[in-house]
Design a protein around this motif. Sequence first.
Motif, PDB file in Angstrom:
ATOM      1  N   ALA A 101      29.308  36.971  37.164  1.00  0.00           N
ATOM      2  CA  ALA A 101      30.070  38.021  36.488  1.00  0.00           C
ATOM      3  C   ALA A 101      31.467  37.460  36.182  1.00  0.00           C
ATOM      4  O   ALA A 101      31.745  36.291  36.477  1.00  0.00           O
ATOM      5  CB  ALA A 101      30.164  39.249  37.382  1.00  0.00           C
ATOM      6  N   GLU A 102      32.334  38.285  35.592  1.00  0.00           N
ATOM      7  CA  GLU A 102      33.676  37.794  35.257  1.00  0.00           C
ATOM      8  C   GLU A 102      34.393  37.330  36.525  1.00  0.00           C
ATOM      9  O   GLU A 102      34.362  38.014  37.552  1.00  0.00           O
ATOM     10  CB  GLU A 102      34.519  38.898  34.600  1.00  0.00           C
ATOM     11  N   TYR A 103      35.055  36.210  36.432  1.00  0.00           N
ATOM     12  CA  TYR A 103      35.743  35.628  37.582  1.00  0.00           C
ATOM     13  C   TYR A 103      37.199  35.362  37.220  1.00  0.00           C
ATOM     14  O   TYR A 103      37.618  35.500  36.064  1.00  0.00           O
ATOM     15  CB  TYR A 103      35.036  34.335  38.016  1.00  0.00           C
ATOM     16  N   LYS A 104      37.951  34.953  38.242  1.00  0.00           N
ATOM     17  CA  LYS A 104      39.408  34.845  38.083  1.00  0.00           C
ATOM     18  C   LYS A 104      39.833  33.465  37.560  1.00  0.00           C
ATOM     19  O   LYS A 104      39.361  32.448  38.042  1.00  0.00           O
ATOM     20  CB  LYS A 104      40.063  35.105  39.437  1.00  0.00           C
ATOM     21  N   ASN A 105      40.709  33.484  36.581  1.00  0.00           N
ATOM     22  CA  ASN A 105      41.296  32.250  36.044  1.00  0.00           C
ATOM     23  C   ASN A 105      42.804  32.300  36.266  1.00  0.00           C
ATOM     24  O   ASN A 105      43.447  33.287  35.937  1.00  0.00           O
ATOM     25  CB  ASN A 105      40.972  32.139  34.553  1.00  0.00           C
ATOM     26  N   CYS A 106      43.337  31.241  36.854  1.00  0.00           N
ATOM     27  CA  CYS A 106      44.758  31.242  37.248  1.00  0.00           C
ATOM     28  C   CYS A 106      45.571  30.322  36.340  1.00  0.00           C
ATOM     29  O   CYS A 106      45.054  29.342  35.799  1.00  0.00           O
ATOM     30  CB  CYS A 106      44.886  30.796  38.696  1.00  0.00           C
ATOM     31  N   TYR A 107      46.846  30.631  36.206  1.00  0.00           N
ATOM     32  CA  TYR A 107      47.687  29.922  35.243  1.00  0.00           C
ATOM     33  C   TYR A 107      49.046  29.553  35.818  1.00  0.00           C
ATOM     34  O   TYR A 107      49.645  30.314  36.581  1.00  0.00           O
ATOM     35  CB  TYR A 107      47.900  30.799  33.994  1.00  0.00           C
TER      36      TYR A 107
END
Lengths: 348, 100
Positions: free
Chosen positions: A212-218
């Motif tokens: 499912a949608e997961y976390k992307n960090c910046y």
Amino acid sequence: MGCIACHGGNGLSGDKEISHIDMRTDPIAAEACDQCHTDTHNDAHSMHSNLTGYQTVLQQRTSEETLAVINEEAFGNHCESCHTSCGQCHVSRPASVGAGLSAGHKFKKIPPMNLTCTGCHGSRVDMEYKGKNEGIPADIHWTQEGMPCFQCHTADEMHGNLDFEQSHRYDGPQMPSCSEAGCHADMTDDGSIEGHDEDHFGLMACETCHAAEYKNCYSCHLEKNDEDVPYFKTKPSMMGVKIGYNPIQSDDRPWKWVVLRHVPIDPDSFAYYGENLLPNFDNRPTWVYATPHNTQLRGPQALTCNDCHGNKEVFLTEDDLLSYEVKANQPVMVEEADIPALIETQSP
Amino acid sequence: MFQQFRYFKPIITISLIMLISGLIISCGSTSSIPIPATPTKEVEVAVVPPPTPTTPAVPTSVPAILAPDDSCVNCHSDEVQLLLTSATEEVEVELSEGEG
């Protein structure tokens, strides 16, 4: 066993200061644990302990000179806090999440998942696995079976007791493997399950459909305040699924398509410690091979054929990239012409 | 006489019930009955036979890592002592922003 055998110190004195000379709150594995646990434990090879994974990716983005600068101070200030030891899992919480004994001084053969594993692996793994990201369901391994971390991740994996040298957590065969761990061993490309056919099965990592949608960090920036206390700042993370080319394609991970997660590296992440410390920033993608911990029967990109086919939104294209990371992501970025074509007639 | 008995019958019945209940409760209670002290048994001391040519002596298995001066627990289990000698906890201010 007495306290001094592991913690050191001086038991002859009743004075606090004197008795604590040479005492270690967190015993050193080589001097304590490893003396007895020679067969089951391998602290020197555990990436939880030696942080080799960090060094591997830093080596790719730095030069010899700039890596030395980073290792001189920044690495110790910011990265080594993620180091853990035997005791910081089996006796207490890791220091990076506040330490403190888990249950008195009882040794836990299996560390308490909530205090140790997800104490550190919280913002991504824990939130994904337990469905803490708003509107995104928890992993079915958690909701249907209540499976704790160790049911998939073995002690040998955690301790680095492997028959090959590991310089990154995705080195060597899949750990854990969905099929070889005895759980989904019956999965084949015979088409008996929709999508598990020759056109999909060998080309796509399981997560490509099942995450499912997961976390992307910046944009992580490392600094110190006026009192020399180190801290970091990251920009807001974004949820989503991005499919791209497999950056670590091998016999162990042969698929063309995988899901990619954005890591928070930025050309200026170490700018506080010196100028241009990541001169080879483009040597490694910022969208990296990922194994999200929120497995679903079908992720939003796989509810129907055309949630993937012809759907540019779920593929990593140049439009998804920040200006400074286009070159770095060439190996994983998908050309629009290569996005699987829309399927005109869909079965219901 | 029978009429007098009919008059006292409920009182006698209630009294009997209370008496029986009292007996049952007192039998189940342990607090009011003193427990006889268990006679102390004499400690049996194992006699280790001296080594003979046919039975060589086996060294006692004492953990070598247990130092005889390991008296840490004396202080670390004394709550008053610990409170008296504890350092003031430093309150850490969280400077980091965003997800780590």
